[in-house]
Write an enzyme that holds these catalytic residues in place. Structure first.
Site, PDB file in Angstrom:
ATOM      1  N   CYS A 115       0.743  -1.059   0.042  1.00 36.28           N
ATOM      2  CA  CYS A 115       0.100   0.186   0.133  1.00 36.28           C
ATOM      3  C   CYS A 115       0.901   1.192  -0.138  1.00 36.28           C
ATOM      4  O   CYS A 115       0.247   2.498  -0.459  1.00 36.28           O
ATOM      5  CB  CYS A 115      -1.152   0.110   1.187  1.00 36.28           C
ATOM      6  SG  CYS A 115      -2.014  -1.779   1.709  1.00 36.28           S
ATOM      7  N   HIS A 252      -2.759   6.462   2.465  1.00 36.31           N
ATOM      8  CA  HIS A 252      -3.187   5.543   1.480  1.00 36.31           C
ATOM      9  C   HIS A 252      -4.975   5.798   2.584  1.00 36.31           C
ATOM     10  O   HIS A 252      -5.616   5.510   3.593  1.00 36.31           O
ATOM     11  CB  HIS A 252      -2.990   4.295   2.528  1.00 36.31           C
ATOM     12  CG  HIS A 252      -2.899   3.146   1.859  1.00 36.31           C
ATOM     13  ND1 HIS A 252      -3.721   2.713   1.229  1.00 36.31           N
ATOM     14  CD2 HIS A 252      -3.199   1.883   2.858  1.00 36.31           C
ATOM     15  CE1 HIS A 252      -4.097   1.579   0.865  1.00 36.31           C
ATOM     16  NE2 HIS A 252      -3.838   1.571   2.195  1.00 36.31           N
ATOM     17  N   ASN A 282     -10.105  -0.238  -0.726  1.00 36.10           N
ATOM     18  CA  ASN A 282      -8.516  -0.693  -0.431  1.00 36.10           C
ATOM     19  C   ASN A 282      -7.988  -0.580  -1.802  1.00 36.10           C
ATOM     20  O   ASN A 282      -8.254  -2.164  -1.501  1.00 36.10           O
ATOM     21  CB  ASN A 282      -8.696  -1.053   0.823  1.00 36.10           C
ATOM     22  CG  ASN A 282      -6.975  -0.762   1.479  1.00 36.10           C
ATOM     23  OD1 ASN A 282      -6.445  -1.029  -0.125  1.00 36.10           O
ATOM     24  ND2 ASN A 282      -6.575  -1.711   2.292  1.00 36.10           N
TER      25      ASN A 282
HETATM   26  N1  COA Z   1     -19.156  -7.953   9.283  1.00 37.15           N
HETATM   27  C1  COA Z   1     -19.194  -8.688  10.461  1.00 37.15           C
HETATM   28  N2  COA Z   1     -19.043  -8.103  11.247  1.00 37.15           N
HETATM   29  C2  COA Z   1     -17.236  -8.664  11.533  1.00 37.15           C
HETATM   30  C3  COA Z   1     -16.969  -8.565  10.214  1.00 37.15           C
HETATM   31  C4  COA Z   1     -17.929  -8.304   8.875  1.00 37.15           C
HETATM   32  N3  COA Z   1     -16.908  -7.985   8.026  1.00 37.15           N
HETATM   33  N4  COA Z   1     -15.623  -8.571  10.115  1.00 37.15           N
HETATM   34  C5  COA Z   1     -14.743  -9.053  11.383  1.00 37.15           C
HETATM   35  N5  COA Z   1     -16.538  -8.832  12.241  1.00 37.15           N
HETATM   36  C6  COA Z   1     -16.804  -9.060  13.431  1.00 37.15           C
HETATM   37  C7  COA Z   1     -15.214  -9.751  14.639  1.00 37.15           C
HETATM   38  O1  COA Z   1     -15.966 -11.904  14.203  1.00 37.15           O
HETATM   39  C8  COA Z   1     -15.416  -9.775  15.534  1.00 37.15           C
HETATM   40  O2  COA Z   1     -16.314 -10.118  16.116  1.00 37.15           O
HETATM   41  P1  COA Z   1     -16.424 -10.566  17.855  1.00 37.15           P
HETATM   42  O3  COA Z   1     -16.164  -9.623  18.648  1.00 37.15           O
HETATM   43  O4  COA Z   1     -17.882 -11.490  18.070  1.00 37.15           O
HETATM   44  O5  COA Z   1     -15.500 -11.405  17.740  1.00 37.15           O
HETATM   45  C9  COA Z   1     -15.557  -7.743  15.089  1.00 37.15           C
HETATM   46  O6  COA Z   1     -16.502  -7.834  13.872  1.00 37.15           O
HETATM   47  C10 COA Z   1     -14.912  -7.161  15.644  1.00 37.15           C
HETATM   48  O7  COA Z   1     -13.749  -7.340  14.964  1.00 37.15           O
HETATM   49  P2  COA Z   1     -12.456  -6.535  14.721  1.00 37.15           P
HETATM   50  O8  COA Z   1     -11.634  -7.340  13.783  1.00 37.15           O
HETATM   51  O9  COA Z   1     -11.895  -5.820  16.160  1.00 37.15           O
HETATM   52  O10 COA Z   1     -13.458  -5.485  14.041  1.00 37.15           O
HETATM   53  P3  COA Z   1     -12.078  -3.950  13.602  1.00 37.15           P
HETATM   54  O11 COA Z   1     -13.116  -2.577  14.352  1.00 37.15           O
HETATM   55  O12 COA Z   1     -10.997  -3.422  14.198  1.00 37.15           O
HETATM   56  O13 COA Z   1     -12.922  -3.720  12.194  1.00 37.15           O
HETATM   57  C11 COA Z   1     -11.356  -3.668  10.724  1.00 37.15           C
HETATM   58  C12 COA Z   1     -12.024  -4.613  11.270  1.00 37.15           C
HETATM   59  C13 COA Z   1     -10.496  -5.238   9.470  1.00 37.15           C
HETATM   60  C14 COA Z   1     -12.163  -3.238   9.439  1.00 37.15           C
HETATM   61  C15 COA Z   1     -10.211  -2.784  10.395  1.00 37.15           C
HETATM   62  O14 COA Z   1      -9.570  -4.068  11.862  1.00 37.15           O
HETATM   63  C16 COA Z   1      -9.403  -2.883   9.726  1.00 37.15           C
HETATM   64  O15 COA Z   1      -9.375  -2.042   8.642  1.00 37.15           O
HETATM   65  N6  COA Z   1      -7.516  -2.630  10.783  1.00 37.15           N
HETATM   66  C17 COA Z   1      -7.228  -1.955   9.185  1.00 37.15           C
HETATM   67  C18 COA Z   1      -6.998  -2.943   8.333  1.00 37.15           C
HETATM   68  C19 COA Z   1      -6.417  -2.387   6.750  1.00 37.15           C
HETATM   69  O16 COA Z   1      -6.586  -1.287   6.671  1.00 37.15           O
HETATM   70  N7  COA Z   1      -5.425  -3.022   6.083  1.00 37.15           N
HETATM   71  C20 COA Z   1      -4.974  -2.277   4.543  1.00 37.15           C
HETATM   72  C21 COA Z   1      -3.700  -2.016   5.229  1.00 37.15           C
HETATM   73  S1  COA Z   1      -3.684  -0.685   5.390  1.00 37.15           S
END
Ligand code: COA
Length: 327
Positions: A115, A252, A282
């Site tokens: 990225c 990004h 993304n």
């Molecule tokens: N729909 C519904 N629920 C979802 C889900 C989805 N698509 N994906 C995850 N969940 C659930 C998880 O299972 C978790 O459930 P639990 O509490 O029962 O275990 C809950 O939502 C929270 O999960 P968590 O991983 O803490 O969510 P989050 O708020 O961190 O959001 C991302 C997840 C992936 C959106 C977030 O972590 C993110 O964007 N991270 C950075 C990723 C990124 O930008 N990567 C690119 C490189 S720069």
């Protein structure tokens, strides 16, 4: 800071036609539109067709650049395609784009910094031109992430999309675009975001699909919101500038919540932040040129505006540059 002699003279972009909505993803995995929008800001993303690859997307982005700015590229002497989803391991996507464009006597390489790819690519173009070795460099950020996305993993498949952007960088001693840069790498954290290749060593920790993106979203999120503001600070110090001199912040586009958190921590106004994630998701190395091109088309960026471009992600690596928009 080494004196730049390179100017960005044109921009173009391209996204595949097919739109994948959040509602469609509801049919694939246990998720919903409201969760995706509130956690990421993403409404829809573009998906390449079965026979459309990164070199096709990059090529179309360059065609767009040529048409809009009336630019010829036959005298380009280096093509840098920033991607981690090349059509092949070899030849490079840059080789394929060179052939499609019919460019003779040009260098052609792919650059993989995930990225952060596009900002690394621009930094390299500036270095090649300012050193006097090259005169005209095409920097392309293009990805077909849908081909390495695991559509059974709800924590990643909602995030990624396909698309590309391109910029032409030319020798210009009088009106250089490049002001400062900051690069960093934390390879010891690489297991938090990877896409399998020849080694399977990272798969021992998380036995998920091979050849697909695997991510510990929470860890990447925490890393980005703590390290990007620090890197941004270093970047500004390198330029002897302060945030109030920056017209547009182009981080990004991974997740809107992450961008909001970075803006809060740095006190940068979110309404002067450009992102492409709402309609494109993304797109890794393509998010930054796509965000800039959306703003260019809406006439938001003016000549002489100062922009911070800040890529970060897989590696984990980050690359920030400050440029003066000269088109
Ligand atoms: N729909 C519904 N629920 C979802 C889900 C989805 N698509 N994906 C995850 N969940 C659930 C998880 O299972 C978790 O459930 P639990 O509490 O029962 O275990 C809950 O939502 C929270 O999960 P968590 O991983 O803490 O969510 P989050 O708020 O961190 O959001 C991302 C997840 C992936 C959106 C977030 O972590 C993110 O964007 N991270 C950075 C990723 C990124 O930008 N990567 C690119 C490189 S720069």
């Amino acid at each position: 800071m080494h004196q730049s002699k390179a100017k960005i003279t044109a921009i173009g972009s391209y996204v595949p036609e097919h739109i994948m909505t959040n509602q469609y993803l509801e049919k694939l995995v246990d998720t919903n539109d409201e969760w995706i929008i509130s956690r990421t800001g993403i409404v829809e993303r573009r998906i390449a067709s079965e026979h459309e690859f990164t070199s096709d997307i990059g090529y179309n982005a360059v065609l767009d650049l040529m048409q809009r700015y009336n630019k010829a590229v036959d005298d380009v002497d280096m093509i840098i395609t920033c991607t981690f989803t090349p059509d092949f391991k070899t030849p490079s996507s840059a080789n394929l784009i060179q052939a499609k464009l019919g460019i003779k006597q040009s260098g052609a390489i792919d650059l993989n910094a995930a990225c952060a790819g596009f900002t690394y690519g621009l930094h390299m173009a500036n270095a090649l031109i300012s050193s006097g070795l090259h005169k005209k460099v095409l920097v392309i950020g293009a990805e077909t992430l849908s081909k390495v996305t695991d559509y059974t993993d709800r924590s990643t498949c909602i995030l990624f999309g396909d698309g590309g952007g391109a910029m032409l960088v030319e020798y210009d001693e009088q009106h250089p675009s490049f002001i400062s840069y900051h690069l960093d790498s934390e390879g010891e954290k690489s297991h938090n975001l990877y896409c399998s290749g020849l080694s399977s060593s990272m798969n021992e920790e998380q036995l998920l699909a091979t050849e697909k993106i695997v991510q510990n979203g929470r860890e990447v999120y925490k890393w980005a919101v703590s390290s990007v503001p620090k890197g941004l600070n270093t970047l500004l110090q390198n330029a002897n500038m302060t945030l109030d001199q920056i017209d547009w912040f182009v981080p990004h586009s991974a997740n809107l919540r992450m961008i909001e958190s970075i803006c809060e921590r740095t006190k940068f106004p979110i309404d002067h932040t450009l992102y492409s994630l709402v309609n494109y998701g993304n797109t890794s190395s393509a998010t930054i040129p796509l965000a800039i091109d959306l703003a260019v088309k809406e006439d938001r960026i003016k000549k002489d505006d100062h922009l911070v471009l800040y890529g970060f992600g897989g590696g984990l690596t980050q690359a920030g540059i400050i440029i003066k928009w000269a088109i």
